[in-house]
Scaffold this active site. Sequence first.
Site, PDB file in Angstrom:
ATOM      1  N   HIS A 110      50.811 -18.132 -19.398  1.00  0.00           N
ATOM      2  CA  HIS A 110      51.817 -17.353 -19.480  1.00  0.00           C
ATOM      3  C   HIS A 110      52.713 -17.520 -17.517  1.00  0.00           C
ATOM      4  O   HIS A 110      51.722 -17.886 -16.604  1.00  0.00           O
ATOM      5  CB  HIS A 110      52.092 -16.023 -19.794  1.00  0.00           C
ATOM      6  N   ASP A 111      53.747 -16.544 -17.462  1.00  0.00           N
ATOM      7  CA  ASP A 111      54.678 -16.279 -16.381  1.00  0.00           C
ATOM      8  C   ASP A 111      53.880 -17.726 -15.374  1.00  0.00           C
ATOM      9  O   ASP A 111      52.900 -17.284 -14.278  1.00  0.00           O
ATOM     10  CB  ASP A 111      54.449 -15.930 -15.923  1.00  0.00           C
TER      11      ASP A 111
END
Length: 519
Positions: free
Chosen positions: A302-303
């Site tokens: 993620h991110d």
Amino acid sequence: MTLGTQSIRARCVMWALAAAMPLTASAAIAKDFNATHFDSYVVRAVKPDGLSMAEPALPDITGFTKQAALNKIVRRHPGEITLTRMVDLIEFDEFVGSDGRLATWAERQRQNPVAIVLQDGLFRLSDVLGKVEPYHLEATESGIYTLRLPLLITASATLLIDGSVRSLRLSQQAGAFLVNDGRLFVADSEIVAWDEAAGKAAGYQSKKKFRPFMISWGGSETYLIDSQFKHLGYGATKSYGISFSQYSKSVERHKTRSRPTGWIVGSTFDGLLYGFYCYEADDVAIVGNVYKDSIIYGIDPHDRSLRLIIAENTAFGTRERHGIIVSREVNDSWIFRNESYDNHGSGIMVDRQSTGNIVAYNKVHGNGSDGITIYESPENLLYANQSIGNQAHGYRVRNSVGVKLYENRAIANAYTGINGHVRTLNDPTRDLALDPYDTRISMVVVGGRLIHNGGGPISIDQPVSVELYDVDMFAPANATGVEMSGVLGEHLPEVLDVMIRQRQAVVIEPDNIQRRVDG
């Protein structure tokens, strides 16, 4: 519209406007046409020069071995082992903050919660025995260890869990979990969330029900090699199972610590909430693992994570969502030679402005949604994948420009082999500042085979541009011919004239764009 033959060798090119113009000009036009409905398109014949592509260069994964990982261990002198209050440790800020999670540990420890802290040295679990109360860490002669406190590996420390530890059981009742701020090596062992009351692994009950977990913070290195990890994780922040995460921006160390990294190789992950999660991690190698029966995701980088290698893994049986997903600016990474099947959602997804990724040589089959899904993520390459028997599309591309599909196969998927469309997202929970998008799509489809997909081989709606060349398309067995939907269906006679009679490539683009360029 349909063609009365069961197979065509479709040689079409729908040439991306960005490739024909300087970047600044194409970007301006793309912006100008954002969220515009195109009423009509033009079809042009062009030579297919320039569409050839060599096989993508993939990272060499032969060096990710157990011995190479263990060679990274620095033989330090024994360090210090202490018991320290959790509220006094920056590494525990995420778990004792204003959200009331401190009560979780206070209830289980029946005191101001403490953690075992390893500092300044190389440790094995046997080194910790005798330095803490027997109840906090106990071991049997057969190599089964039970941990009943949180354990912290500080930035100056290394913990090695190897074959001398047959199993490390993290007590659910006592609230045990592992926090790595330094270096963690697990090889030839097992780590399992353990329900001591039931005398078995802590099976999933709900996202709110605490289960032990592992977290590695910014600056850390984690090596999980030839081991088993079972039933870890619950729904609280950064407690998802096995996580690599940079510190939150509110923590001073976010500015001073490098992003977490590590290798996960040759291991099995069974029943975790997330088999793997990362946040702002770099250069993580996830190679040759099995992710089975994950609750929400199998593999979930993620991110703003960068340069990840996700290769030769098997992900199956994910209960709620996808086998493999990268989401929110996970860029410049490689997803190759994985098998993802029988997951509730998609086999593989690239999501939320993740760009510059290569998705190659994967096999995705029998998933509850698409085989491979690209949402709001421009400039990605799908190369020589196989998408077979999925319950939605073989390949779906939404709100994404510059997506290239080369030499892919889509066979017997419930909907179309390749689906491209735009959509305005009305989800009130979506933070558009964090997750922006625009309603544009452009695709390149070259080579490959689209065979017996329920909704036809290809459907593309409202593209800024599309390229299609040298694709084998076979009709569903119960159809009278090959059907192409969307823009291709609307202009099928012209497209087929170029594809079959002229044997040229086809450019299809909105005629208002063409007039804008000509003018």
